[in-house]
Scaffold this motif. Sequence first.
Motif, mmCIF file in Angstrom:
data_model
loop_
_atom_site.group_PDB
_atom_site.id
_atom_site.type_symbol
_atom_site.label_atom_id
_atom_site.label_comp_id
_atom_site.label_asym_id
_atom_site.label_seq_id
_atom_site.Cartn_x
_atom_site.Cartn_y
_atom_site.Cartn_z
ATOM 1 N N MET A 107 0.829 -1.214 0.000
ATOM 2 C CA MET A 107 0.000 0.000 0.000
ATOM 3 C C MET A 107 0.864 1.266 0.000
ATOM 4 S SD MET A 107 -3.001 -1.331 2.519
ATOM 5 C CE MET A 107 -4.216 -0.065 2.207
ATOM 6 N N LEU A 108 1.967 1.242 0.720
ATOM 7 C CA LEU A 108 2.861 2.396 0.771
ATOM 8 C C LEU A 108 3.531 2.634 -0.580
ATOM 9 C CD1 LEU A 108 4.109 4.597 2.591
ATOM 10 C CD2 LEU A 108 5.866 2.925 3.239
ATOM 11 N N SER A 109 3.872 1.569 -1.272
ATOM 12 C CA SER A 109 4.546 1.708 -2.568
ATOM 13 C C SER A 109 3.645 2.341 -3.622
ATOM 14 C CB SER A 109 5.047 0.351 -3.062
ATOM 15 O OG SER A 109 3.970 -0.488 -3.417
ATOM 16 N N GLY A 110 2.348 2.143 -3.493
ATOM 17 C CA GLY A 110 1.397 2.623 -4.508
ATOM 18 C C GLY A 110 1.499 4.105 -4.802
ATOM 19 N N ILE A 111 1.635 4.916 -3.781
ATOM 20 C CA ILE A 111 1.683 6.363 -4.005
ATOM 21 C C ILE A 111 2.915 6.766 -4.801
ATOM 22 C CG2 ILE A 111 2.825 7.023 -1.852
ATOM 23 C CD1 ILE A 111 0.649 9.392 -1.878
ATOM 24 N N PHE A 112 4.016 6.041 -4.603
ATOM 25 C CA PHE A 112 5.239 6.368 -5.339
ATOM 26 C C PHE A 112 5.162 5.913 -6.793
ATOM 27 C CE2 PHE A 112 6.507 6.330 -0.900
ATOM 28 C CZ PHE A 112 7.055 7.606 -0.815
ATOM 29 N N LEU A 113 4.489 4.800 -7.027
ATOM 30 C CA LEU A 113 4.323 4.340 -8.405
ATOM 31 C C LEU A 113 3.432 5.305 -9.186
ATOM 32 C CD1 LEU A 113 4.005 0.532 -7.686
ATOM 33 C CD2 LEU A 113 6.006 1.776 -8.546
ATOM 34 N N VAL A 114 2.347 5.733 -8.583
ATOM 35 C CA VAL A 114 1.455 6.702 -9.233
ATOM 36 C C VAL A 114 2.186 8.021 -9.453
ATOM 37 C CG1 VAL A 114 -0.646 8.076 -8.911
ATOM 38 C CG2 VAL A 114 -0.663 5.631 -8.393
ATOM 39 N N ALA A 115 2.907 8.495 -8.439
ATOM 40 C CA ALA A 115 3.637 9.765 -8.553
ATOM 41 C C ALA A 115 4.727 9.680 -9.614
ATOM 42 C CB ALA A 115 4.244 10.157 -7.204
ATOM 43 N N SER A 116 5.375 8.521 -9.719
ATOM 44 C CA SER A 116 6.442 8.393 -10.724
ATOM 45 C C SER A 116 5.875 8.544 -12.124
ATOM 46 C CB SER A 116 7.174 7.058 -10.578
ATOM 47 O OG SER A 116 6.365 5.969 -10.979
ATOM 48 N N PHE A 117 4.740 7.927 -12.380
ATOM 49 C CA PHE A 117 4.120 8.055 -13.703
ATOM 50 C C PHE A 117 3.675 9.483 -13.954
ATOM 51 C CE2 PHE A 117 3.558 3.397 -13.226
ATOM 52 C CZ PHE A 117 4.280 3.028 -14.343
ATOM 53 N N SER A 118 3.178 10.150 -12.908
ATOM 54 C CA SER A 118 2.782 11.547 -13.044
ATOM 55 C C SER A 118 3.987 12.411 -13.392
ATOM 56 C CB SER A 118 2.126 12.039 -11.754
ATOM 57 O OG SER A 118 1.778 13.398 -11.868
ATOM 58 N N HIS A 119 5.095 12.189 -12.714
ATOM 59 C CA HIS A 119 6.312 12.969 -12.991
ATOM 60 C C HIS A 119 6.804 12.733 -14.418
ATOM 61 C CE1 HIS A 119 8.015 14.337 -8.890
ATOM 62 N NE2 HIS A 119 6.715 14.202 -8.794
ATOM 63 N N LEU A 120 6.761 11.495 -14.856
ATOM 64 C CA LEU A 120 7.323 11.163 -16.162
ATOM 65 C C LEU A 120 6.371 11.436 -17.319
ATOM 66 C CD1 LEU A 120 9.115 7.871 -15.101
ATOM 67 C CD2 LEU A 120 10.177 10.093 -15.539
ATOM 68 N N LEU A 121 5.067 11.250 -17.103
ATOM 69 C CA LEU A 121 4.103 11.417 -18.190
ATOM 70 C C LEU A 121 3.462 12.804 -18.226
ATOM 71 C CD1 LEU A 121 2.380 7.912 -18.004
ATOM 72 C CD2 LEU A 121 4.261 8.648 -19.506
ATOM 73 N N ASN A 122 3.488 13.506 -17.108
ATOM 74 C CA ASN A 122 2.918 14.861 -17.022
ATOM 75 C C ASN A 122 3.999 15.833 -16.585
ATOM 76 O OD1 ASN A 122 0.233 13.975 -17.624
ATOM 77 N ND2 ASN A 122 0.087 13.225 -15.523
ATOM 78 N N LEU A 123 5.105 15.786 -17.264
ATOM 79 C CA LEU A 123 6.288 16.567 -16.890
ATOM 80 C C LEU A 123 5.981 18.061 -16.802
ATOM 81 C CD1 LEU A 123 9.331 16.607 -16.306
ATOM 82 C CD2 LEU A 123 9.713 16.638 -18.766
ATOM 83 N N GLU A 124 5.313 18.593 -17.804
ATOM 84 C CA GLU A 124 5.040 20.042 -17.822
ATOM 85 C C GLU A 124 4.136 20.468 -16.668
ATOM 86 O OE1 GLU A 124 6.720 22.160 -19.670
ATOM 87 O OE2 GLU A 124 7.760 20.416 -20.509
ATOM 88 N N LYS A 125 3.157 19.646 -16.327
ATOM 89 C CA LYS A 125 2.253 19.960 -15.216
ATOM 90 C C LYS A 125 3.033 19.980 -13.893
ATOM 91 C CE LYS A 125 -1.964 18.315 -12.983
ATOM 92 N NZ LYS A 125 -2.965 17.255 -12.936
ATOM 93 N N THR A 126 3.951 19.020 -13.736
ATOM 94 C CA THR A 126 4.765 18.961 -12.529
ATOM 95 C C THR A 126 5.691 20.167 -12.442
ATOM 96 O OG1 THR A 126 4.665 16.542 -12.641
ATOM 97 C CG2 THR A 126 6.327 17.497 -11.193
ATOM 98 N N LEU A 127 6.288 20.535 -13.566
ATOM 99 C CA LEU A 127 7.165 21.715 -13.588
ATOM 100 C C LEU A 127 6.391 22.988 -13.258
ATOM 101 C CD1 LEU A 127 9.341 20.859 -16.714
ATOM 102 C CD2 LEU A 127 10.099 20.940 -14.318
ATOM 103 N N LEU A 128 5.160 23.089 -13.733
ATOM 104 C CA LEU A 128 4.322 24.245 -13.431
ATOM 105 C C LEU A 128 4.033 24.329 -11.933
ATOM 106 C CD1 LEU A 128 2.719 26.656 -14.519
ATOM 107 C CD2 LEU A 128 0.787 25.091 -14.847
#
Length: 135
Positions: free
Chosen positions: A18-39
């Motif tokens: 369960m703890l790992s889940g948030i990091f897996l979701v966040a990693s995809f967000s960082h890599l696939l939504n790079l511009e949104k994260t930078l904003l």
Amino acid sequence: MKTDILVSKRSLVLFRVMLSGIFLVASFSHLLNLEKTLLRIEQARFKGIAHFFGEPKLMVICSGIVMLIAGISLLMGYKTKWAAILLCAVLIPITLTIQVGQITTLGPLFKNIAILGGLLFFILNDFNNNKKNNL
């Protein structure tokens, strides 16, 4: 003085997964939504912290990769202590940059503090060297 505390193997596995889940979701967000994260970084009150660590675009990509690899490691129970250390190293600057500056919304800040507590559990308790709880 060392005290043995019995912990259900099933509860440890669930906690890890369960703890790992948030990091897996966040990693995809960082890599696939790079511009949104930078904003989000550029809009953060303490964006200087992110800039201290290097060029934000490179840091977001690196943190996404680290969260993916360490998140999978935590999920699988492989080198959990080291995975948790890496995830703390990524989560602390993110928390300081994004959540601390949003003092009006304390929920995300305390969510990250709780996640750090979960990671510290796996850092401070080396289950890989404990024969009874080898995970």
